[in-house]
Enzyme design. Structure first.
Site, PDB file in Angstrom:
ATOM      1  N   PRO A   1      25.131  40.500  35.899  1.00 18.22           N
ATOM      2  CA  PRO A   1      25.438  40.667  34.465  1.00 18.22           C
ATOM      3  C   PRO A   1      26.270  41.916  34.168  1.00 18.22           C
ATOM      4  CG  PRO A   1      23.115  40.131  34.795  1.00 18.22           C
ATOM      5  CD  PRO A   1      23.691  40.379  36.156  1.00 18.22           C
TER       6      PRO A   1
ATOM      7  N   GLY B   1      32.244  30.250  36.308  1.00 17.37           N
ATOM      8  CA  GLY B   1      33.098  31.437  36.273  1.00 17.37           C
ATOM      9  C   GLY B   1      33.092  32.116  34.907  1.00 17.37           C
TER      10      GLY B   1
ATOM     11  N   GLY C   1      35.665  34.893  34.319  1.00  7.15           N
ATOM     12  CA  GLY C   1      36.841  35.758  34.169  1.00  7.15           C
ATOM     13  C   GLY C   1      37.728  35.390  32.996  1.00  7.15           C
ATOM     14  N   GLU C   2      37.886  34.116  32.742  1.00  2.00           N
ATOM     15  CA  GLU C   2      38.916  33.700  31.794  1.00  2.00           C
ATOM     16  C   GLU C   2      38.397  33.214  30.447  1.00  2.00           C
ATOM     17  OE1 GLU C   2      42.508  32.142  34.391  1.00  2.00           O
ATOM     18  OE2 GLU C   2      40.612  31.892  35.414  1.00  2.00           O
TER      19      GLU C   2
HETATM   20 MO1  MOS Z   1      43.854  33.362  36.887  1.00  2.74          MO
HETATM   21  S1  MOS Z   1      45.452  33.101  35.630  1.00  2.74           S
HETATM   22  O1  MOS Z   1      43.591  31.802  37.419  1.00  2.74           O
HETATM   23  O2  MOS Z   1      44.410  34.396  38.061  1.00  2.74           O
END
Ligand code: MOS
Length: 752
Positions: free
Chosen positions: A645, A715, A717-718
């Protein structure tokens, strides 16, 4: 030191865990691509085209060649053969710019490399590159920002696979729109944005006979290997790619760019290692960008807010030769329930370097448009924007007709409302005040796909009680070293500091790309299975080891827990540490390999797998001096189980700050005369910095998604960058009454 039993009780999975590689980074011992040095190393500096459309007529290298310390000026006639690469099976051989450097004399974008100066020092190489005189036949470039789709067939090629321009369709979207009681028809524009990771792109190329080693700043060592092997006509085993640390990439480092084969080609010609570090200016030219998009969204709804029609038509720019697809429609067809829908795209070729994936590619600009439209529709209907999402929550993925593996958007909205204090919002524009400032409150939902890439890993249990886990993936700064240490520590029953993690080298078992927010979810099953196999091997060893309570036992009678081997019938409390058994057997290590298959691009999935979330945003507006600040953000993310976390929150916080930059600052401007990205530096290309960062509260829901992997981790990150710009523009409207439909928000937009 804690005992192994105490440690086993405190699983590192799901706990705030500091970076295991942190000390290496803060003491400067972490080696990034350009930190590798070799005897005889030379420096390469590319010569950049100063036109964006035309042809090289003459290259005068006489002055540059004569400079002391210059080893060579390379160009089309002396660089040697560089082949084209082509996509292989799965995620292999991918590149957004296929043309090998110097392949012809045609210039298609500003900054395209036309020559390469190589010298003993960087400074001399730079001076020599500057001294190369290029004569061009110059044509007017097309960098027009008004995007009208080129006339193209229904199916067009893209970097990954051919794509239907009509991406998704159900019911009769046009008819239902025409007869809808409430309609919205708006166009949203997002600008070209440039990735600005701290670490510049860099390659150091070293040849030994016909073997090439590349020290590369990349998000995918294995793809770099396959592309470069093709470009130099080599078997893959002759190419090794090493990427120990990456100062982030945001997608620009997913696939190789032209400086990489140039370094390798120059090193081949000179018989010496060659290093090329791309400058910050070149980062705006030759290593990708998020393309400009223009997106028309049409929504039809009943008076109660139920959507009856959704049409999303988007156009984006791409390069003259290549076919990167900015998939703005990625989330449109499944996010909300709507019986009639159509998503389609067109493209407009421009004299720009190839665009590429930038954090949350497609979905981020796409959701800016569709979530903005939802917010405008809510205002039109006089319905709370949260309620509009609730009304249109689907029971399944209506685009595929399959259930979601785990979707908890409604819980995200509930928690977000509560934590933000949304119930205190008054609808009327400009109606909320604090300390003499006008407040604006806005929100948006977000989503990002979840899947796994193929992955392999190896785990060693060693006779000193330590564990080694190895995987040919890379840590782009997001915490992959730490994730693997956590998983291995948990399985082997040792503490985190007993685990050594080895990443970033193609000599290791093939690992996934660090992209699509899929690295963590991809490596989990491979590492778990490698650990299981190492433990299996350890138990075999135990049954063969004299002087242990396990000799003559059957392997099935033995168990492993908390770092100890035990006879199941006697219970784990009488276990023996694995290191003791290995030492007695005179075996250094028990090894296991693990492998997991991809789920990405499965043509017949049983479940629709995505992360979800929402952002609630407060802005403050000071009309007398036209000062807009984002003051507070609450983000709630449903990304399955969160392994770490601490790192997870920092991913979402970073995404929120980047989203603030997207909404308010980031914009790459192309000069219409020269075609140059003119603000190609960190002074003129404004990114959000710490001083812009609002108070950010991040909450994770904890619904493990077992369709993704054993731990249920998707995931993160995005997904955090998706939706944030729409939430900010909604808050701006709430404060000021101004609808901004073209990013970034400019002061002049608000001076009404
Ligand atoms: Mo990310 S744009 O899949 O590195």
């Amino acid at each position: 030191m804690a005992t192994t039993q105490e440690i086993a009780k405190v699983s590192p999975i799901g706990r705030d865990t500091r970076r295991v590689d942190g000390p290496l980074k803060v003491t400067g011992r972490a080696h990034y691509a350009s930190d590798f040095h070799f005897p005889g190393l030379l420096y390469g500096v590319p010569v950049e085209a100063t036109i964006a459309n035309g042809q090289v007529m003459k290259l005068d290298i006489a002055a540059a060649e004569k400079m002391p310390g210059v080893r060579a000026i390379f160009h089309r006639d002396n660089i040697g053969k560089i082949f084209r690469s082509v996509q292989g099976v799965g995620f292999e051989g991918i590149s957004d710019e296929r043309r090998p450097p110097f392949e012809d004399d045609i210039i298609r974008y500003y900054g395209q490399f036309v020559a390469l100066a190589v010298a003993d020092t960087f400074e001399v190489a730079k001076a020599a590159a500057d001294a190369v005189l290029v004569t061009y036949d110059k044509k007017k470039p097309n960098v027009d920002t008004e995007l009208k789709a080129d006339d193209e067939p229904d199916v067009v090629p893209t970097t990954i696979a051919p794509a239907q321009r009509q991406q998704s369709k159900r019911g009769d979207a046009e008819g239902a729109f025409d007869s809808a009681p409430v309609k919205l028809d708006q166009t949203y524009v997002t600008p070209t944005e440039t990735h600005n990771p701290l670490e510049l792109h860099a390659t150091t190329a070293v040849w030994e006979d016909s073997k090439l080693t590349l020290y590369e700043s990349t998000q995918s060592i294995f793809n770099t290997r396959s592309v470069l092997a093709q470009m130099f006509g080599l078997p893959q085993e002759n190419v090794r790619v090493v990427t120990k640390f990456v100062g982030s990439g945001f997608g620009s480092k997913l696939w190789p760019w032209t400086h990489c084969p140039l370094a390798a080609a120059a090193a081949r010609q000179l018989g010496k290692p060659v290093k090329i570090v791309v400058s910050r200016k070149m980062m705006f030219q030759t290593v990708g960008h998020r393309p400009r998009t223009q997106q028309r969204v049409r929504l039809g709804a009943a008076a109660d807010g139920k959507l009856v029609s959704l049409q999303h038509d988007y156009v984006f720019h791409h390069a003259i030769l290549d076919d990167y697809h900015e998939d703005c429609g990625e989330t449109t067809a499944f996010l909300y329930s709507v019986p009639n829908l159509r998503v389609a795209f067109g493209r407009a070729r421009r004299n720009v370097g190839s665009p590429t994936s930038m954090r949350g590619p497609g979905a981020v600009p796409g959701l800016y448009a569709t979530e903005s439209a939802m917010n405008e529709l809510a205002d039109q209907l006089q319905i709370d924007p949260v309620q509009l999402r609730v009304i249109n929550e689907p029971k399944m993925d209506e685009s595929l007709g399959i259930p979601f593996s785990s979707r908890h958007l409604l819980e995200c909205l509930d928690l977000g409302k509560e934590k933000f204090g949304w119930s205190k919002r008054t609808r009327e524009v400009g109606s909320m005040k604090r300390d003499g400032l006008t407040l604006g409150w806005g929100m948006a939902a977000c989503t990002w796909f979840a899947a796994r890439f193929p992955a392999e890993a190896t785990v060693h249990l060693r006779d000193d009680g330590t564990v080694r886990v190895a995987c040919g993936t890379q840590d782009i700064g997001t915490g992959t070293y730490t994730n693997l240490a956590q998983i291995a520590a948990e399985k082997a029953g040792v503490s985190l500091n007993q685990v050594e993690v080895e990443l970033g080298d193609t000599v290791l078992p093939a690992g996934p790309i660090s992209g699509g927010s899929m690295a963590t979810s991809s490596v989990i099953p491979a590492v778990l299975s490698a650990a299981d196999n190492a433990i299996g091997s350890l138990l075999n060893i135990a049954t063969l080891t004299p002087g242990t309570p396990f000799q003559t036992r059957k392997r099935e009678d033995l168990g492993f827990e908390g770092g100890k081997i035990f006879v199941k019938a006697n219970g784990p409390e009488n276990g023996v540490p694995f290191a003791d058994v290995l030492r007695r057997a005179n075996i250094r290590l028990a090894s296991g390999n693990g492998k997991s298959a991809t789920t990405f691009g499965n043509p017949k999935p049983k479940f629709s797998t995505h992360s979800f979330g929402c952002h609630f945003v407060e802005v403050t507006w000071h009309p007398e001096i036209a000062r807009l600040r984002v003051s507070r953000v609450v983000s709630v993310i449903d990304a399955g189980r969160i392994l770490n976390p601490l790192a997870g929150r920092s991913q979402v916080e970073g995404a929120v700050v980047m989203g603030l930059g997207m909404a308010m600052f980031e914009h790459t401007h192309y000069d219409h005369e020269t075609g140059a990205p003119i603000n190609s530096n960190l002074a003129d290309y404004v990114v959000a910095v710490n001083a812009d960062a609002p108070t950010i509260e991040v909450h994770f829901l904890d619904f493990p998604d077992k369709e993704i992997n054993e731990l249920g981790a998707r995931g993160i990150g995005e997904v955090g960058l998706a939706g944030i710009a729409a939430a900010i523009t909604a808050a701006v409207h709430h404060a000021t009454g101004v609808r901004v439909r073209e990013l970034p928000i400019k002061i002049e937009d608000l001076l009404t």
